[in-house]
Motif scaffolding. Structure first.
Motif, PDB file in Angstrom:
ATOM      1  N   CYS A  70      49.340   0.216 -45.871  1.00 34.46           N
ATOM      2  CA  CYS A  70      49.478  -0.859 -46.864  1.00 34.46           C
ATOM      3  C   CYS A  70      49.990  -2.111 -46.159  1.00 34.46           C
ATOM      4  N   ASP A  71      49.108  -3.067 -45.988  1.00 35.98           N
ATOM      5  CA  ASP A  71      49.442  -4.364 -45.408  1.00 35.98           C
ATOM      6  C   ASP A  71      49.011  -5.391 -46.453  1.00 35.98           C
ATOM      7  N   PRO A  72      49.921  -5.742 -47.378  1.00 36.38           N
ATOM      8  CA  PRO A  72      49.539  -6.597 -48.507  1.00 36.38           C
ATOM      9  C   PRO A  72      48.729  -7.817 -48.096  1.00 36.38           C
ATOM     10  N   LEU A  73      47.701  -8.058 -48.890  1.00 34.07           N
ATOM     11  CA  LEU A  73      46.754  -9.159 -48.744  1.00 34.07           C
ATOM     12  C   LEU A  73      45.803  -8.979 -47.573  1.00 34.07           C
ATOM     13  N   ARG A  74      45.926  -7.867 -46.819  1.00 35.06           N
ATOM     14  CA  ARG A  74      45.065  -7.656 -45.652  1.00 35.06           C
ATOM     15  C   ARG A  74      44.348  -6.316 -45.651  1.00 35.06           C
ATOM     16  N   LYS A  75      45.090  -5.224 -45.918  1.00 30.15           N
ATOM     17  CA  LYS A  75      44.473  -3.908 -45.758  1.00 30.15           C
ATOM     18  C   LYS A  75      45.179  -2.875 -46.624  1.00 30.15           C
ATOM     19  N   LEU A  76      44.357  -2.044 -47.262  1.00 31.13           N
ATOM     20  CA  LEU A  76      44.860  -0.915 -48.042  1.00 31.13           C
ATOM     21  C   LEU A  76      43.982   0.288 -47.726  1.00 31.13           C
ATOM     22  N   THR A  77      44.618   1.349 -47.229  1.00 28.84           N
ATOM     23  CA  THR A  77      43.910   2.595 -46.951  1.00 28.84           C
ATOM     24  C   THR A  77      44.535   3.687 -47.790  1.00 28.84           C
ATOM     25  N   VAL A  78      43.675   4.434 -48.499  1.00 28.64           N
ATOM     26  CA  VAL A  78      44.158   5.501 -49.387  1.00 28.64           C
ATOM     27  C   VAL A  78      43.276   6.735 -49.252  1.00 28.64           C
ATOM     28  N   THR A  79      43.867   7.892 -49.525  1.00 31.08           N
ATOM     29  CA  THR A  79      43.026   9.061 -49.733  1.00 31.08           C
ATOM     30  C   THR A  79      42.475   8.918 -51.143  1.00 31.08           C
ATOM     31  N   PHE A  80      41.265   9.367 -51.348  1.00 34.47           N
ATOM     32  CA  PHE A  80      40.514   9.084 -52.576  1.00 34.47           C
ATOM     33  C   PHE A  80      39.838  10.383 -52.984  1.00 34.47           C
ATOM     34  N   ASN A  81      40.566  11.196 -53.722  1.00 37.16           N
ATOM     35  CA  ASN A  81      40.086  12.534 -54.058  1.00 37.16           C
ATOM     36  C   ASN A  81      39.772  12.645 -55.545  1.00 37.16           C
ATOM     37  N   VAL A  82      38.503  12.849 -55.837  1.00 30.15           N
ATOM     38  CA  VAL A  82      38.089  13.036 -57.227  1.00 30.15           C
ATOM     39  C   VAL A  82      38.788  14.281 -57.756  1.00 30.15           C
ATOM     40  N   ASN A  83      39.255  14.222 -58.986  1.00 31.11           N
ATOM     41  CA  ASN A  83      40.003  15.325 -59.593  1.00 31.11           C
ATOM     42  C   ASN A  83      39.036  16.464 -59.942  1.00 31.11           C
ATOM     43  N   TRP A  84      38.587  17.108 -58.911  1.00 29.56           N
ATOM     44  CA  TRP A  84      37.576  18.146 -59.006  1.00 29.56           C
ATOM     45  C   TRP A  84      37.862  19.086 -57.842  1.00 29.56           C
ATOM     46  N   PRO A  85      38.816  20.018 -58.009  1.00 28.56           N
ATOM     47  CA  PRO A  85      39.314  20.831 -56.890  1.00 28.56           C
ATOM     48  C   PRO A  85      38.235  21.490 -56.037  1.00 28.56           C
ATOM     49  N   ALA A  86      37.174  22.006 -56.632  1.00 26.06           N
ATOM     50  CA  ALA A  86      36.127  22.667 -55.844  1.00 26.06           C
ATOM     51  C   ALA A  86      35.450  21.674 -54.901  1.00 26.06           C
ATOM     52  N   LEU A  87      35.321  20.441 -55.336  1.00 24.94           N
ATOM     53  CA  LEU A  87      34.702  19.409 -54.515  1.00 24.94           C
ATOM     54  C   LEU A  87      35.564  19.134 -53.284  1.00 24.94           C
ATOM     55  N   ILE A  88      36.853  18.922 -53.482  1.00 21.99           N
ATOM     56  CA  ILE A  88      37.755  18.634 -52.375  1.00 21.99           C
ATOM     57  C   ILE A  88      37.818  19.821 -51.419  1.00 21.99           C
ATOM     58  N   GLY A  92      36.236  18.295 -48.397  1.00 22.25           N
ATOM     59  CA  GLY A  92      37.379  17.678 -47.741  1.00 22.25           C
ATOM     60  C   GLY A  92      37.773  16.358 -48.390  1.00 22.25           C
ATOM     61  N   PRO A  93      38.820  15.754 -47.873  1.00 31.82           N
ATOM     62  CA  PRO A  93      39.311  14.498 -48.452  1.00 31.82           C
ATOM     63  C   PRO A  93      38.422  13.319 -48.079  1.00 31.82           C
ATOM     64  N   THR A  94      38.528  12.276 -48.865  1.00 33.54           N
ATOM     65  CA  THR A  94      37.848  11.019 -48.597  1.00 33.54           C
ATOM     66  C   THR A  94      38.918   9.980 -48.299  1.00 33.54           C
ATOM     67  N   LEU A  95      38.657   9.128 -47.341  1.00 31.65           N
ATOM     68  CA  LEU A  95      39.553   8.037 -46.994  1.00 31.65           C
ATOM     69  C   LEU A  95      38.832   6.743 -47.331  1.00 31.65           C
ATOM     70  N   VAL A  96      39.470   5.885 -48.111  1.00 31.54           N
ATOM     71  CA  VAL A  96      38.880   4.600 -48.475  1.00 31.54           C
ATOM     72  C   VAL A  96      39.792   3.491 -47.956  1.00 31.54           C
ATOM     73  N   THR A  97      39.192   2.556 -47.237  1.00 29.36           N
ATOM     74  CA  THR A  97      39.929   1.409 -46.708  1.00 29.36           C
ATOM     75  C   THR A  97      39.312   0.133 -47.247  1.00 29.36           C
ATOM     76  N   TYR A  98      40.179  -0.747 -47.727  1.00 26.15           N
ATOM     77  CA  TYR A  98      39.779  -2.094 -48.124  1.00 26.15           C
ATOM     78  C   TYR A  98      40.377  -3.051 -47.098  1.00 26.15           C
ATOM     79  N   GLU A  99      39.534  -3.866 -46.464  1.00 22.20           N
ATOM     80  CA  GLU A  99      39.996  -4.886 -45.535  1.00 22.20           C
ATOM     81  C   GLU A  99      39.696  -6.250 -46.130  1.00 22.20           C
ATOM     82  N   ILE A 100      40.698  -7.105 -46.193  1.00 20.46           N
ATOM     83  CA  ILE A 100      40.589  -8.429 -46.798  1.00 20.46           C
ATOM     84  C   ILE A 100      40.804  -9.469 -45.702  1.00 20.46           C
ATOM     85  N   GLU A 101      39.843 -10.386 -45.549  1.00 18.70           N
ATOM     86  CA  GLU A 101      39.964 -11.437 -44.536  1.00 18.70           C
ATOM     87  C   GLU A 101      39.586 -12.783 -45.155  1.00 18.70           C
TER      88      GLU A 101
END
Length: 170
Positions: A70-88, A92-101
């Motif tokens: 978490c770098d406010p105004l620049r970058k946010l990276t989170v694990t992003f797991n749909v609430n569907w246990p069999a899927l995860i 496996g887990p999903t990683l989502v990153t938002y980069e702001i420039e």
């Protein structure tokens, strides 16, 4: 969580006539996210280890995760797991990153979806359908104040691939 083994599978970049502050607010605010994320509300505790939650319009848990970076105004990276246990469990887990420039009078927003294992093109087709619609609606909300109304069918190719793996789908 060790994110070194995660490899980008989907990358989208858009330019928005906005400010880094407004884009950050849209990515981290329940009120604004409802306008562009199919009515879903993002709730995020903006600290490493904080909760990342997306609730459906009726308040049910849809996605859960953890803030990895978490770098406010620049970058946010989170694990992003749909609430569907069999899927995860199987995918496996999903990683989502938002980069702001900053980009002149606009903002360059890059979304990166990464996974810790190879996934089939059919499985990834769900994100390829959903992310462009979400990002386009986000751009519309920030530039015009109005969300796009995008009618989308369920990601049938992805759902069929999940059923083939033995994961029950709705």
């Amino acid at each position: 969580m060790n994110i070194d083994k995660f490899k980008p599978t989907l990358v989208y970049t858009i330019y928005i006539a906005s400010t880094p502050e407004q884009v950050w607010q849209a990515l981290t605010s329940a009120e604004l996210s409802r306008k562009y994320f199919f009515g879903n509300a993002v709730e995020v505790d903006l600290r490493v280890g904080g909760a990342y939650i997306v609730r459906t319009p009726d308040g049910a848990l849809h996605i859960s995760g953890e803030v990895i970076e978490c770098d406010p105004l620049r970058k946010l990276t989170v694990t992003f797991n749909v609430n569907w246990p069999a899927l995860i469990e199987k995918l496996g887990p999903t990683l989502v990153t938002y980069e702001i420039e900053p980009a002149g009078d606009a903002v360059k927003l890059t979304l990166i979806e990464a996974h810790d294992r190879p996934l089939s093109d059919d499985i990834l087709s769900g994100g390829r359908q959903g992310w462009p619609a979400i990002l386009s609606a986000l751009k519309s909300v920030l530039e015009t104040g109005h969300p796009l109304v995008i009618k989308m069918a369920p990601p049938e190719r992805m759902l069929a691939a999940l059923r083939e793996m033995g994961i029950k789908t709705a």
